[in-house]
Design an enzyme around this catalytic site. Structure first.
Site, PDB file in Angstrom:
ATOM      1  N   ARG A 221       1.131  -1.392   0.081  1.00 33.80           N
ATOM      2  CA  ARG A 221       0.152  -0.269   0.030  1.00 33.80           C
ATOM      3  C   ARG A 221       0.789   1.350   0.189  1.00 33.80           C
ATOM      4  O   ARG A 221       1.998   1.362   0.934  1.00 33.80           O
ATOM      5  CB  ARG A 221      -0.674   0.753   0.917  1.00 33.80           C
ATOM      6  CG  ARG A 221      -1.841  -0.633   0.994  1.00 33.80           C
ATOM      7  CD  ARG A 221      -3.158  -0.346  -0.517  1.00 33.80           C
ATOM      8  NE  ARG A 221      -4.334  -1.826   0.070  1.00 33.80           N
ATOM      9  CZ  ARG A 221      -4.368  -2.631  -0.844  1.00 33.80           C
ATOM     10  NH1 ARG A 221      -3.504  -2.834  -1.737  1.00 33.80           N
ATOM     11  NH2 ARG A 221      -5.662  -3.137  -0.782  1.00 33.80           N
ATOM     12  N   HIS A 269      -0.584   0.449  -9.908  1.00 26.25           N
ATOM     13  CA  HIS A 269      -1.186   0.043  -9.358  1.00 26.25           C
ATOM     14  C   HIS A 269      -2.079  -1.489 -10.169  1.00 26.25           C
ATOM     15  O   HIS A 269      -3.114  -1.380  -9.680  1.00 26.25           O
ATOM     16  CB  HIS A 269      -2.309   0.860  -8.562  1.00 26.25           C
ATOM     17  CG  HIS A 269      -2.470   0.102  -7.190  1.00 26.25           C
ATOM     18  ND1 HIS A 269      -2.829   0.860  -6.367  1.00 26.25           N
ATOM     19  CD2 HIS A 269      -3.166  -1.580  -6.507  1.00 26.25           C
ATOM     20  CE1 HIS A 269      -3.543  -0.459  -5.300  1.00 26.25           C
ATOM     21  NE2 HIS A 269      -3.536  -1.115  -5.634  1.00 26.25           N
TER      22      HIS A 269
END
Length: 306
Positions: A221, A269
């Protein structure tokens, strides 16, 4: 009893098709156009607006539409007694491991260096490999598979986690053994769950404890990383560079210094993307488990954060 879908920044067309094809009997409510909030007892969410679940007084279950649940746990308005489930998909593991292996081997075989050599028409056969010893932060399902696959390639690997593991299959460190772990490796892969304890884990103090010239791969993250500290650590020589797939703000702003930094590689991502074909059936099963009073699958431990 209806199922609410709250995913304002994601195209849910494929999810709706699967639900229509395989569970058309489930009444759906689509955020933000919720017709009957009192009927909603199950919500499937991804990056929901904080506080939006308060609209459902009869909510009995929250299903993450991905493997991560930090976007749910970060919402302080959600009562602690509502269970949370996540998606477990072997394909997620496959994609994540392949991405990390790609990043490790690209660094090991200096692909970025040879791209620059090609642009300058330089033929340099010296030092074709960087010796590597890879450490993985977070050795759950994803981290464990990364270690397995790298070890199969003959790469020296080490794991680090929060708690002891008496029977772990690779050299393993935990808790306050972090300095020992860091001294063993020169490539670090972050696959930690995001919790209050791990937010900002990758900071300047961490980088200064690494072996000089360590390379970072972050696929967990964005909030694990202090982005300004990473730039400082690279520019000061503590770290040799980084491959980053996750960021504190996504999409990454065009003004962000990562775009121009020569030693930082970024991807948008995409290391591991949830497959609705595999994920939707898990949510459907849990919907009916709620109705029938059966045990939920893939339920998380709130105390652990995963």
């Amino acid at each position: 009893m209806s199922l609410a879908i709250i995913s304002p920044n994601r195209d849910i067309a494929s999810w709706l098709k699967i639900l229509a094809d395989t569970a058309s009997e489930i009444p759906l409510e689509i955020y933000p156009d919720i017709k009957d909030p009192y009927s909603v007892e199950v919500a499937m969410v991804w990056q929901h607006p904080k506080g939006s679940l308060q609209a459902f007084p009869n909510l009995k279950l929250i299903c993450s539409m991905g493997a991560g649940v930090d976007h749910i746990l970060g919402d302080e308005t959600i009562p602690n007694d509502i269970p949370i489930t996540r998606i477990v998909d072997p394909r997620l593991t496959f994609s994540m491991t392949n991405y990390v292996v790609m990043g490790v081997l690209n660094y090991h075989r200096q692909i970025d260096r040879y791209k620059k050599d090609k642009a300058r028409k330089v033929w340099d056969m010296s030092n074709p490999e960087i010796p590597i010893r890879v450490g993985v932060l977070g050795v759950g399902e994803l981290g464990g598979d990364v270690l397995d696959k790298l070890a199969q390639l003959g790469i020296e690997v080490y794991g680090y986690g929060n708690s002891a593991k008496s029977d772990f299959r690779h050299p393993y460190y935990y808790g306050d053994q972090l300095p020992l772990f860091l001294q063993k490796v020169n490539v670090i892969v972050c696959l930690l769950p995001l919790t209050p304890e791990t937010e900002g884990f990758l900071n300047i103090d961490f980088f200064k404890r690494c072996n000089k010239g360590t390379y970072l791969i972050n696929v967990a993250r964005g909030k694990h990383l202090n982005e300004e500290d990473l730039i400082e650590a690279i520019d000061e020589g503590y770290m040799s560079g980084a491959l980053l797939d996750v960021f504190r703000q996504e999409p990454l702003s065009k003004e962000h210094p990562f775009w121009e930094h020569p030693k930082i590689t970024i991807t948008p991502h995409i290391a591991s993307i949830t497959n609705p074909d595999a994920a939707a059936p898990q949510i459907i099963k849990n919907y009916f488990n709620v109705i029938e009073g059966k045990e939920l699958i893939n339920k998380i431990d709130r105390n652990k954060g995963y």
